[in-house]
Motif scaffolding. Sequence first.
Motif, mmCIF file in Angstrom:
data_model
loop_
_atom_site.group_PDB
_atom_site.id
_atom_site.type_symbol
_atom_site.label_atom_id
_atom_site.label_comp_id
_atom_site.label_asym_id
_atom_site.label_seq_id
_atom_site.Cartn_x
_atom_site.Cartn_y
_atom_site.Cartn_z
ATOM 1 N N ASP A 191 0.892 -1.186 0.154
ATOM 2 C CA ASP A 191 -0.004 0.033 -0.255
ATOM 3 C C ASP A 191 0.909 1.155 0.093
ATOM 4 O O ASP A 191 0.490 2.146 -0.719
ATOM 5 C CB ASP A 191 -0.873 0.096 1.266
ATOM 6 N N LYS A 192 2.092 1.294 0.693
ATOM 7 C CA LYS A 192 2.719 2.267 0.931
ATOM 8 C C LYS A 192 3.345 2.449 -0.651
ATOM 9 O O LYS A 192 3.520 3.637 -1.174
ATOM 10 C CB LYS A 192 4.065 2.147 1.847
ATOM 11 N N GLN A 193 3.881 1.565 -1.296
ATOM 12 C CA GLN A 193 4.587 1.689 -2.600
ATOM 13 C C GLN A 193 3.655 1.945 -3.587
ATOM 14 O O GLN A 193 3.676 2.873 -4.394
ATOM 15 C CB GLN A 193 5.030 0.290 -2.981
ATOM 16 N N LEU A 194 2.268 1.709 -3.393
ATOM 17 C CA LEU A 194 1.260 2.070 -4.337
ATOM 18 C C LEU A 194 0.868 3.442 -4.122
ATOM 19 O O LEU A 194 0.631 4.088 -5.103
ATOM 20 C CB LEU A 194 -0.065 1.235 -4.323
ATOM 21 N N SER A 195 1.098 4.077 -3.162
ATOM 22 C CA SER A 195 0.625 5.513 -2.888
ATOM 23 C C SER A 195 1.790 6.442 -3.694
ATOM 24 O O SER A 195 1.563 7.356 -3.740
ATOM 25 C CB SER A 195 0.483 5.886 -1.330
ATOM 26 N N HIS A 196 2.864 5.903 -3.237
ATOM 27 C CA HIS A 196 4.248 6.674 -4.067
ATOM 28 C C HIS A 196 3.802 6.456 -5.376
ATOM 29 O O HIS A 196 4.108 7.567 -6.180
ATOM 30 C CB HIS A 196 5.281 5.970 -3.606
ATOM 31 N N MET A 197 3.337 5.546 -5.925
ATOM 32 C CA MET A 197 3.227 5.200 -7.284
ATOM 33 C C MET A 197 2.136 6.407 -7.824
ATOM 34 O O MET A 197 2.175 6.736 -8.828
ATOM 35 C CB MET A 197 2.958 3.998 -7.791
ATOM 36 N N GLY A 198 0.969 6.500 -7.204
ATOM 37 C CA GLY A 198 0.020 7.416 -7.355
ATOM 38 C C GLY A 198 0.407 8.875 -7.513
ATOM 39 O O GLY A 198 0.068 9.629 -8.321
ATOM 40 N N GLU A 199 1.548 8.990 -6.315
ATOM 41 C CA GLU A 199 2.000 10.412 -6.497
ATOM 42 C C GLU A 199 2.957 10.813 -7.735
ATOM 43 O O GLU A 199 2.797 11.725 -8.294
ATOM 44 C CB GLU A 199 3.137 10.704 -5.315
ATOM 45 N N VAL A 200 3.756 9.764 -8.342
ATOM 46 C CA VAL A 200 4.562 9.730 -9.499
ATOM 47 C C VAL A 200 3.477 9.893 -10.717
ATOM 48 O O VAL A 200 3.745 10.567 -11.485
ATOM 49 C CB VAL A 200 5.249 8.568 -9.245
ATOM 50 N N GLY A 201 2.568 9.107 -10.632
ATOM 51 C CA GLY A 201 1.541 9.267 -11.694
ATOM 52 C C GLY A 201 0.679 10.875 -11.825
ATOM 53 O O GLY A 201 0.648 11.212 -12.841
#
Length: 100
Positions: A62-72
């Motif tokens: 979940d932490k990694q996906l939230s970072h991916m969302g920020e990058v997106g």
Amino acid sequence: MDWSVVLPQVGVGSGWALVVLFVTAIMRGQLVPRRTHEDAIHDRDEWRAESRLKDAQIVEKDKQLSHMGEVGRNVLAIMQAVRASVDSQQGSQSDEDVTR
């Protein structure tokens, strides 16, 4: 205590009554061997440990996906800015073509 006084009062049928009691308890699942009980406890503890490990993995994902969302979101903002810049340049070029 003198057992010779107590034993005649117990009677012959009480032995069979105990056997029936134990067999009934085994068949109902109320009386299990120690090894079976220990295996069940071991399986439960193992399951809990694996569950805790999976929970930690889910939190990390979940932490990694939230970072991916920020990058997106950042990439989206950059692409929109580039598109707006290209559109404004193309618009100014078409205006120059119309005036000529």
